[in-house]
Design a protein around this motif. Structure first.
Motif: not given
Ligand code: PLP
Length: 368
Positions: A152-159
């Protein structure tokens, strides 16, 4: 009012939206859908992408696509949004919860192995607030015990995790494009994978499991389609992703500077051994000797017209799940403490340096 989130549209958003209206392509059949899917999959480094209506919908699709069965167990953090747990529960799968670290807010990877049973079929990695989970040990466990991974990379754009983009790990991964995310489509989500078969299934579940013979269905799905208009905004947003991450890091570092002298605050960690914070939100916790709870401080900040949000209420404490008899014996104290002590302050992309100064001045006044 300095609102907790303020999105920014200063790229091609209007131009691409006008194209949708001028051409009449407004539904999920329009050309921006494929373009947004291709842009996201190449940015993240995945082979396939399925755009859908929200991050929560993306989790539903991902769980269903993996073919997990009733009574299977999936290990996941308690400190997350309800979308992760409810998707499993609605599909008859049992979430097995683990605690999170007080400083990174991410799941305690060392706690996973003892929770593995013959029924465990998958691990759900959920990155929280801006720092990546330590993924390698989870991938090793997955290999050792033959488990699937949902990221779940819902909050991780660009990380990135050790230089590789978040959202590219495990069997299947998801993003959200809600307006508080680094990239937004108003509402929206995406499911990504490198497995062609999983991709085909995800596309089916997104679209009511239509088969090539119209209105004949072999399985049940959802209407979780994204519209061409949402995808048009997404394409314009992803064109600016590097600038967006830079601005979020600017916000994070500015607050770090402005608030560093307040000793009873724990400020976000700037970097770990494997990633640098992208500050999805600017998350603060109060030290034990602070005379206020997070809730009290948030009320005080609202009087200064500063928007805030509480941290996630842990899954093991959710009334809806407790009423189902779930998680009643779970003891996950760090997540309880994070809810009691944590909150986040305005950190949307449209936030100005003056706004940050106003927020920091209010916090100083309340806590001095
Ligand atoms: C970790 C995580 N997963 C899933 C979601 C759900 O995304 P959406 O709000 O688009 O349904 C969110 C939303 O913020 C989230 O933070």
């Amino acid at each position: 009012m300095v609102s907790v989130n303020s999105p920014l549209f200063n790229g091609n958003e209007k131009k691409y939206l006008n194209e949708c209206i001028d051409t009449g392509w407004i539904s999920s059949e329009g050309p921006f859908i494929k373009r947004f899917e291709d842009d996201m999959s190449s940015y993240v480094g995945r082979k396939y992408a399925t755009a859908c209506s929200s991050g929560s919908a993306a989790i539903d699709i991902a769980v269903k696509t993996l073919g997990l069965e009733k009574y299977d167990e999936v290990i996941m953090p308690t400190f997350t949004i309800i979308s992760c747990a409810q998707s499993l529960i609605k599909q008859g799968i049992r979430p097995v919860l683990i605690d999170s670290h007080l400083d990174t807010f991410n799941m305690v990877v060392e706690d996973i192995e003892v929770k593995i049973t013959p029924k465990t079929k998958a691990i759900m990695i959920v990155h929280i607030f801006g720092l990546s989970v330590d993924i390698d040990p989870i991938l090793e466990l997955a290999k050792k015990y033959n488990l699937k991974i949902i990221e779940d990379a819902a909050e991780m754009h660009g990380q990135e995790y050790k230089g590789k983009k978040c959202g590219s790990f495990g069997d299947i991964s998801i993003f959200s494009f809600y307006p508080n995310k680094h990239i937004t489509t108003g509402e929206g989500g995406m499911v990504l994978t490198d497995d062609e078969e999983l991709h085909k299934r995800a596309n089916g579940y997104r679209n009511l499991c239509f088969t090539s013979e119209r209105f004949i269905h072999e399985d049940l799905g959802w209407n979780y389609r994204m519209t061409n208009m949402q995808a048009a905004i997404g394409v314009a947003q992803i064109e600016q992703i590097d600038k967006i991450v830079e601005k979020k890091r600017h916000i994070g570092k500015s607050y770090n500077r402005l608030l560093k002298d307040i000793e009873i605050l724990n400020l976000p960690i700037v970097k770990t051994d494997f990633c640098e914070n992208i500050y999805w939100v600017y998350a603060i916790t109060l030290k034990d000797d602070c005379k206020f709870t997070a809730k009290e401080l948030m009320v005080k900040l609202s009087k200064f017209k500063i928007g805030t949000r509480p941290f996630f209420y842990p899954m093991h404490k959710q009334p809806v799940f407790n009423k189902m008899g779930l998680f009643l014996n779970d003891d996950l104290p760090n997540s309880d403490k994070l809810y009691e002590k944590g909150f986040y302050i305005p950190s949307g992309l449209a936030l100005s340096n003056e706004d940050m100064l106003e927020v920091s001045t209010a916090i100083h006044k309340i806590l001095s």
